[in-house]
Design a protein around this motif. Structure first.
Motif, PDB file in Angstrom:
ATOM      1  N   PHE A   1       0.967  -1.214   0.073  1.00  0.00           N
ATOM      2  CA  PHE A   1      -0.111  -0.022  -0.237  1.00  0.00           C
ATOM      3  C   PHE A   1       0.879   1.124  -0.078  1.00  0.00           C
ATOM      4  O   PHE A   1       0.285   2.420   0.330  1.00  0.00           O
ATOM      5  N   GLY A   2       2.365   1.042  -0.229  1.00  0.00           N
ATOM      6  CA  GLY A   2       2.967   2.227  -0.416  1.00  0.00           C
ATOM      7  C   GLY A   2       3.374   2.748   1.008  1.00  0.00           C
ATOM      8  O   GLY A   2       3.342   1.949   1.755  1.00  0.00           O
ATOM      9  N   VAL A   3       3.885   3.883   0.805  1.00  0.00           N
ATOM     10  CA  VAL A   3       4.483   4.301   2.078  1.00  0.00           C
ATOM     11  C   VAL A   3       3.794   5.603   2.746  1.00  0.00           C
ATOM     12  O   VAL A   3       3.222   6.393   2.050  1.00  0.00           O
ATOM     13  N   SER A   4       4.025   5.560   4.147  1.00  0.00           N
ATOM     14  CA  SER A   4       2.933   6.576   4.769  1.00  0.00           C
ATOM     15  C   SER A   4       3.809   7.832   4.649  1.00  0.00           C
ATOM     16  O   SER A   4       5.184   7.934   4.572  1.00  0.00           O
ATOM     17  N   TYR A   5       2.862   8.933   4.546  1.00  0.00           N
ATOM     18  CA  TYR A   5       3.650  10.274   4.571  1.00  0.00           C
ATOM     19  C   TYR A   5       3.801  10.783   5.938  1.00  0.00           C
ATOM     20  O   TYR A   5       4.798  11.605   6.156  1.00  0.00           O
ATOM     21  N   GLN A   6       3.199  10.225   6.742  1.00  0.00           N
ATOM     22  CA  GLN A   6       3.231  10.666   8.114  1.00  0.00           C
ATOM     23  C   GLN A   6       4.421  10.442   8.886  1.00  0.00           C
ATOM     24  O   GLN A   6       5.111  11.098   9.651  1.00  0.00           O
ATOM     25  N   PHE A   7       4.549   9.088   9.089  1.00  0.00           N
ATOM     26  CA  PHE A   7       5.671   8.425   9.778  1.00  0.00           C
ATOM     27  C   PHE A   7       6.728   8.300   8.500  1.00  0.00           C
ATOM     28  O   PHE A   7       6.544   7.515   7.514  1.00  0.00           O
ATOM     29  N   LYS A   8       7.895   8.729   8.649  1.00  0.00           N
ATOM     30  CA  LYS A   8       8.955   8.853   7.479  1.00  0.00           C
ATOM     31  C   LYS A   8       9.189   7.815   6.995  1.00  0.00           C
ATOM     32  O   LYS A   8       9.844   7.011   7.604  1.00  0.00           O
ATOM     33  N   GLY A   9       8.639   7.383   5.795  1.00  0.00           N
ATOM     34  CA  GLY A   9       9.151   6.125   4.854  1.00  0.00           C
ATOM     35  C   GLY A   9       8.758   4.943   5.618  1.00  0.00           C
ATOM     36  O   GLY A   9       9.084   3.730   5.223  1.00  0.00           O
ATOM     37  N   ALA A  10       7.667   4.854   6.613  1.00  0.00           N
ATOM     38  CA  ALA A  10       7.457   3.616   6.976  1.00  0.00           C
ATOM     39  C   ALA A  10       6.338   2.914   6.089  1.00  0.00           C
ATOM     40  O   ALA A  10       5.559   3.592   5.455  1.00  0.00           O
TER      41      ALA A  10
ATOM     42  N   ILE B   1      -6.479  10.013   9.353  1.00  0.00           N
ATOM     43  CA  ILE B   1      -7.480  10.849   8.932  1.00  0.00           C
ATOM     44  C   ILE B   1      -7.294  12.234   9.127  1.00  0.00           C
ATOM     45  O   ILE B   1      -7.163  13.155   8.440  1.00  0.00           O
ATOM     46  N   ASN B   2      -6.961  12.507  10.256  1.00  0.00           N
ATOM     47  CA  ASN B   2      -6.773  13.848  10.881  1.00  0.00           C
ATOM     48  C   ASN B   2      -5.299  14.670  10.283  1.00  0.00           C
ATOM     49  O   ASN B   2      -5.423  15.815  10.289  1.00  0.00           O
ATOM     50  N   SER B   3      -4.654  13.729   9.883  1.00  0.00           N
ATOM     51  CA  SER B   3      -3.229  14.590   9.225  1.00  0.00           C
ATOM     52  C   SER B   3      -3.180  14.170   7.762  1.00  0.00           C
ATOM     53  O   SER B   3      -2.045  14.104   7.218  1.00  0.00           O
ATOM     54  N   SER B   4      -4.117  13.898   7.220  1.00  0.00           N
ATOM     55  CA  SER B   4      -4.297  13.540   5.637  1.00  0.00           C
ATOM     56  C   SER B   4      -3.286  12.514   5.099  1.00  0.00           C
ATOM     57  O   SER B   4      -2.687  12.791   4.026  1.00  0.00           O
ATOM     58  N   ASP B   5      -3.029  11.502   5.866  1.00  0.00           N
ATOM     59  CA  ASP B   5      -1.973  10.437   5.583  1.00  0.00           C
ATOM     60  C   ASP B   5      -2.690   9.607   4.417  1.00  0.00           C
ATOM     61  O   ASP B   5      -3.102   8.468   4.917  1.00  0.00           O
ATOM     62  N   TYR B   6      -2.800  10.001   3.337  1.00  0.00           N
ATOM     63  CA  TYR B   6      -3.609   9.244   2.382  1.00  0.00           C
ATOM     64  C   TYR B   6      -3.235   7.694   1.966  1.00  0.00           C
ATOM     65  O   TYR B   6      -4.199   6.789   1.891  1.00  0.00           O
ATOM     66  N   SER B   7      -2.098   7.492   1.945  1.00  0.00           N
ATOM     67  CA  SER B   7      -1.724   6.084   1.701  1.00  0.00           C
ATOM     68  C   SER B   7      -2.263   5.078   2.776  1.00  0.00           C
ATOM     69  O   SER B   7      -2.591   3.907   2.901  1.00  0.00           O
ATOM     70  N   LEU B   8      -2.007   5.667   4.235  1.00  0.00           N
ATOM     71  CA  LEU B   8      -2.396   4.939   5.429  1.00  0.00           C
ATOM     72  C   LEU B   8      -3.633   4.818   5.339  1.00  0.00           C
ATOM     73  O   LEU B   8      -4.424   3.733   5.640  1.00  0.00           O
ATOM     74  N   ILE B   9      -4.517   5.933   4.959  1.00  0.00           N
ATOM     75  CA  ILE B   9      -5.975   5.758   5.037  1.00  0.00           C
ATOM     76  C   ILE B   9      -6.513   4.738   3.890  1.00  0.00           C
ATOM     77  O   ILE B   9      -7.255   4.024   4.248  1.00  0.00           O
ATOM     78  N   MET B  10      -5.887   4.802   2.902  1.00  0.00           N
ATOM     79  CA  MET B  10      -6.297   3.683   1.755  1.00  0.00           C
ATOM     80  C   MET B  10      -5.915   2.483   2.138  1.00  0.00           C
ATOM     81  O   MET B  10      -6.642   1.563   1.888  1.00  0.00           O
ATOM     82  N   GLY B  11      -4.745   2.364   2.690  1.00  0.00           N
ATOM     83  CA  GLY B  11      -4.462   0.900   3.147  1.00  0.00           C
ATOM     84  C   GLY B  11      -5.215   0.281   3.997  1.00  0.00           C
ATOM     85  O   GLY B  11      -5.800  -0.847   4.251  1.00  0.00           O
ATOM     86  N   THR B  12      -5.583   1.284   5.422  1.00  0.00           N
ATOM     87  CA  THR B  12      -6.625   0.649   6.531  1.00  0.00           C
ATOM     88  C   THR B  12      -8.022   0.415   5.681  1.00  0.00           C
ATOM     89  O   THR B  12      -8.460  -0.593   6.242  1.00  0.00           O
ATOM     90  N   THR B  13      -8.342   1.361   4.902  1.00  0.00           N
ATOM     91  CA  THR B  13      -9.656   1.166   4.478  1.00  0.00           C
ATOM     92  C   THR B  13      -9.858  -0.224   3.827  1.00  0.00           C
ATOM     93  O   THR B  13     -10.645  -1.138   4.029  1.00  0.00           O
ATOM     94  N   MET B  14      -8.907  -0.538   2.931  1.00  0.00           N
ATOM     95  CA  MET B  14      -8.749  -1.841   2.267  1.00  0.00           C
ATOM     96  C   MET B  14      -8.875  -2.845   3.303  1.00  0.00           C
ATOM     97  O   MET B  14      -9.445  -4.009   2.929  1.00  0.00           O
ATOM     98  N   PHE B  15      -8.021  -2.727   4.113  1.00  0.00           N
ATOM     99  CA  PHE B  15      -7.696  -3.862   5.326  1.00  0.00           C
ATOM    100  C   PHE B  15      -9.196  -3.870   5.978  1.00  0.00           C
ATOM    101  O   PHE B  15      -9.691  -5.160   5.905  1.00  0.00           O
TER     102      PHE B  15
END
Lengths: 339, 310
Positions: free
Chosen positions: B75-84, B266-280
Motif C-alpha cells: 500500500f505504499g509508504v506513509s507520508y506521516q511516519f517517514k518512510g514507514a 484521517i486527521n493528518s491526511s495521510d492518504y496512503s495509510l488511509i487507503m491501506g486501512t480502508t482496504m484492510f
C-alpha cells in the motif's frame, strides 16, 4: 369454587332463545389496522413514556436556544468552565454553581463574580451549554429526519420497483445492491467526508449513499411476497392499473414493515453523526452537535464533568426513546413478530 | 454449494475492486497533498519528491501501478511516519486491535446469550425486565459515551484498572473490552430472547414437556440449540459494529491499535495509510460476511443458499 353454581336458586336462570338473525351481529365496532395498532401501542408503557420523552426533547431543542438568556456561540472567556446553576434549585443545594477547584468545593460563580445563571454551565470557552446542547440536539434530530426520509423515499422506491417489475429490471438492480451491500458503511462515510468539507451536508450525503440499502432489501422481499397473491390477481383481473395496485394494495401491506424499519434507522443515523463528530469528521466549531459536545466534554471530564454529562445524557435518552418506540411499534404493527 | 461459493467469491473480488478504485479516485480528488503544503521545497525538489512517489505520471498509469501493488499487498509508504511501509504499520498495530475485538466478541456474545436466555425462561418477571433494560441501554448508549464513563468511574475515580495505554499487559485490555462488548452483548441478548421465546412455543418443545423432560433439559438440550443458529446471521453486522467501535474506544483508551492509527491518519491526511486501512477493514468485513453466510448454510441446511426469488 367448583361446586358454587349448585347454590344458585333456580330463579337465577332464564331461558335464552337462539335467534338466527343476530348470530352475525358485530357487537364491537370494527377497527381498522391502524386503530388496532394504536390500542396495542397504548398498552406498552415504555413506548408511551418514550413518546413523551421524545416530544419533550424535540420541543426543547427548538425553544431551548430561545429561552436561554445566552447565545450558543458567544464566547465569554471570563465565564469559562462554570458548573450549572439554576435559580430556585440552588437553594436545595444542587445546581448552585459549586464546582471543584484544586480539590476543594467552591462556588465558582461567587469566585469569578458572575451574577448571571448558566442553567447547564459553560464550556471551556465560556459559551452557554444550555443553548449549545439544544442546538446540538436540533442537528441530531435533523439527521434523524433526513435519514428517515431517505430510507422511506429511496429505499422503498428502489426495493418496490425492483420487486414489482421483476425480471431483468430486478436482476440489474439487485446486482448493484449486492455490490453496494458488501461495502462497509463506515468506509463509504469516512471516504465521502474526507473529500467534502466536514459538516452537516457531507454527513447527509454520506448517509444517503448507503442508508437506504437495508430498507430496499426488506421492501423488495415484502413486495415479492405480496405481488403474486390472490388479492393482487383479483385487482388486476378487475382492471386495476399498476399505479392503483401499488397504491391501494401493495403499499398498505408493506407500510408496517417500512415504519418499523425506519424507526430503527433513526437511532443508528443519530449515532453515526455523533460518532463522526466525535472522531473529528463532523461539524466544525462554533456549530455544535451532540457528538462534538461530547468530544469537548470528554477532554475535560476530570475537571468539568458537566460538559460531558449533559449532552451524553440527552443523546442516550434520545436513542433509548427511539429504540423503545421502535420496539413498541414492531410489537403493535406486526403481531407475528411479537415476542 | 460449490457454485454458490464461487459466485460469492467473484462478488467479493468485484466489490473489493470497486472499493479500491473508488478509494483511489477519491484520494486523487482530495484538495491538497502532504508534499505540496511543505513550504521549504524548491520547484526541483518538489518534482523530485513527486517522481519518487510516482505522482508525476498520468492518472491511468498511477491507477495501474496502484492496483498492481495492491494485489501484492503493497500500500505504499506513509507520508506521516517517514518512510514507514503502510502494510507494516497496519500489521504492527493489528495485535491489540484483534485481541480487543475477539475478547469483546466472546464476552459480548456469551454475556448476551446468558442474558437473553434468562429473559426468555423467566419471561415477564423482574429478571426479564432487568436484562431487557440492559439490552436497551447497550444498544442505545453510544460506545464513546459508555467508554468515557467507564474510564472515568472505574479508571480515574475507582483506580482499580489502568485508565488507558497498553502497558500493563492484559489488565489494560479489560476496560476497552467491556466498552466494546456492550454492543454485541445487547444485540445478542435481544436476539436470543426473541428466538428462545419463539422456539419455546413450538410443538417439539411441547412434546418434550409431555414426555417429562425437565425444564433445564428442555431449555438447554432442545430450545437453546435451535435459538443459537440464527445468531450467526447477526455476526456480520456485529463485526462491522466492532470495527466502528474500535475507532473511538481505542482513541479514548489510547490503545496502539489500527483504529487509533486510522483516526490519526484521517486527521493528518495521510492518504496512503488511509487507503491501506480502508482496504484492510473492507477485506476483513467482507470476509466475515462471507464466512457467516457459508457457515449458516452448513449449520442449518434448511436455508437455501442460492436464495431464489421464485
Amino acid at each position: 369454587m367448583t361446586n358454587e353454581y349448585r347454590k344458585l336458586p333456580p330463579e337465577a336462570f332464564k331461558h335464552v332463545h337462539m335467534d338466527g338473525s343476530h348470530s352475525e351481529k358485530i357487537s364491537k365496532p370494527s377497527l381498522n389496522f391502524w386503530q388496532d395498532a394504536w390500542l396495542r401501542i397504548r398498552k406498552n408503557k415504555a413506548a408511551v413514556v418514550s413518546i413523551f420523552v421524545l416530544l419533550f426533547i424535540i420541543l426543547m431543542s427548538f425553544i431551548g436556544p430561545m429561552i436561554s438568556p445566552h447565545d450558543f456561540e458567544t464566547q465569554e472567556i471570563t465565564h469559562a468552565n462554570l458548573p450549572p446553576k439554576v435559580p430556585g434549585l440552588e437553594k436545595l443545594g444542587i445546581f448552585d454553581g459549586t464546582g471543584n477547584m484544586g480539590g476543594q468545593k467552591v462556588n465558582l460563580y461567587e469566585m469569578k463574580n458572575v451574577d448571571t445563571y448558566y442553567w447547564f454551565g459553560t464550556d471551556g470557552l465560556g459559551r452557554d451549554m444550555f443553548s449549545r446542547v439544544w442546538k446540538g440536539t436540533q442537528i441530531s434530530l435533523l439527521i434523524a429526519l433526513v435519514a428517515a426520509v431517505i430510507d422511506m423515499v429511496i429505499g422503498v422506491a428502489y426495493g418496490g420497483i425492483s420487486a414489482f417489475y421483476g425480471g431483468r429490471v430486478d436482476d440489474a438492480m439487485q446486482r448493484i445492491v449486492e455490490i453496494l451491500y458488501g461495502i462497509p458503511t463506515l468506509i463509504v462515510v469516512i471516504l465521502m467526508i474526507l473529500v467534502m468539507d466536514p459538516g452537516i451536508v457531507a454527513i447527509i450525503i454520506a448517509i444517503s449513499i448507503t442508508g437506504w440499502i437495508g430498507m430496499s432489501r426488506i421492501v423488495r422481499g415484502q413486495v415479492l411476497k405480496f405481488k403474486n397473491q390472490e388479492f393482487v390477481l383479483a385487482a388486476r383481473t378487475l382492471g386495476a392499473s399498476n399505479g392503483r395496485i401499488i397504491k391501494k394494495h401493495l403499499l398498505p401491506n408493506v407500510m408496517a414493515v417500512i415504519i418499523i424499519n425506519t424507526m430503527f434507522t433513526i437511532p443508528s443515523a443519530i449515532f453515526f453523526e455523533a460518532f463522526l463528530s466525535f472522531i473529528g469528521l463532523g461539524l466544525q466549531s462554533p456549530d455544535a452537535s451532540l457528538g462534538t459536545l461530547i468530544n469537548d466534554g470528554y477532554k475535560l471530564i476530570q475537571f468539568q464533568p458537566h460538559i460531558l454529562a449533559i449532552p451524553a445524557a440527552i443523546i442516550s435518552l434520545l436513542m433509548i426513546a427511539f429504540n423503545l418506540i421502535g420496539d413498541g411499534l414492531r410489537d403493535a404493527l406486526d403481531p407475528k413478530m411479537k415476542d | 454449494m460449490a457454485k454458490y461459493i464461487l459466485k460469492r467469491v467473484l462478488y467479493m473480488i468485484l466489490t473489493l475492486f470497486l472499493i479500491a478504485t473508488f478509494t483511489f479516485f477519491l484520494m486523487k480528488m482530495l484538495p491538497g497533498s502532504p508534499i505540496a503544503s511543505s513550504p521549504k521545497l524548491t520547484h526541483e525538489q518538489l518534482a523530485a519528491v513527486e517522481a519518487k512517489y510516482g505522482l508525476d505520471k498520468p492518472l491511468p498509469v498511477q491507477y495501474g501501478i496502484y492496483m498492481k501493488k495492491m494485489v501484492q499487498l503493497d500500500f505504499g509508504v506513509s507520508y506521516q511516519f517517514k518512510g514507514a511501509n503502510v502494510t507494516e504499520l497496519i500489521i504492527n498495530r493489528a495485535g491489540p486491535s484483534f485481541l480487543l475485538g475477539i475478547q469483546a466478541l466472546i464476552l459480548g456474545t456469551i454475556g448476551g446469550i446468558i442474558l437473553g436466555m434468562i429473559a426468555a425462561l423467566r419471561q415477564n418477571t423482574v429478571w426479564d425486565y432487568g436484562s431487557t433494560l440492559i439490552a436497551i441501554f447497550g444498544i442505545s448508549i453510544p460506545s464513546f459515551v459508555f467508554a468515557s464513563l467507564l474510564q472515568y468511574w472505574i479508571g480515574v475515580k475507582g483506580g482499580f484498572l489502568p485508565v488507558g495505554l497498553w502497558e500493563n499487559g492484559w489488565q489494560s485490555s479489560i476496560l476497552p473490552t467491556i466498552a466494546l462488548a456492550m454492543g454485541p452483548l445487547a444485540t445478542s441478548a435481544r436476539f436470543i430472547r426473541t428466538e428462545m421465546i419463539e422456539v419455546l412455543g413450538t410443538d417439539y418443545i411441547t412434546l418434550a414437556k409431555a414426555k417429562g423432560a425437565s425444564g433445564l433439559e428442555i431449555a438447554f438440550k432442545h430450545a437453546f440449540r435451535n435459538a443459537l443458529i440464527p445468531l450467526i446471521t447477526v455476526m456480520g453486522p456485529l463485526a462491522a459494529g466492532l470495527v466502528t467501535g474500535s475507532l473511538v474506544v481505542e482513541q479514548i483508551f489510547a490503545i496502539p491499535g489500527i483504529g487509533e492509527q486510522f483516526v490519526k491518519a484521517i486527521n493528518s491526511s495521510d492518504y496512503s495509510l488511509i487507503m491501506g486501512t480502508t482496504m484492510f477493514f473492507s477485506v476483513l468485513l467482507i470476509l466475515v460476511i462471507f464466512i457467516v453466510d457459508i457457515l449458516y448454510g452448513i449449520v442449518d441446511p434448511r436455508i437455501r443458499l442460492t436464495g431464489g426469488n421464485k
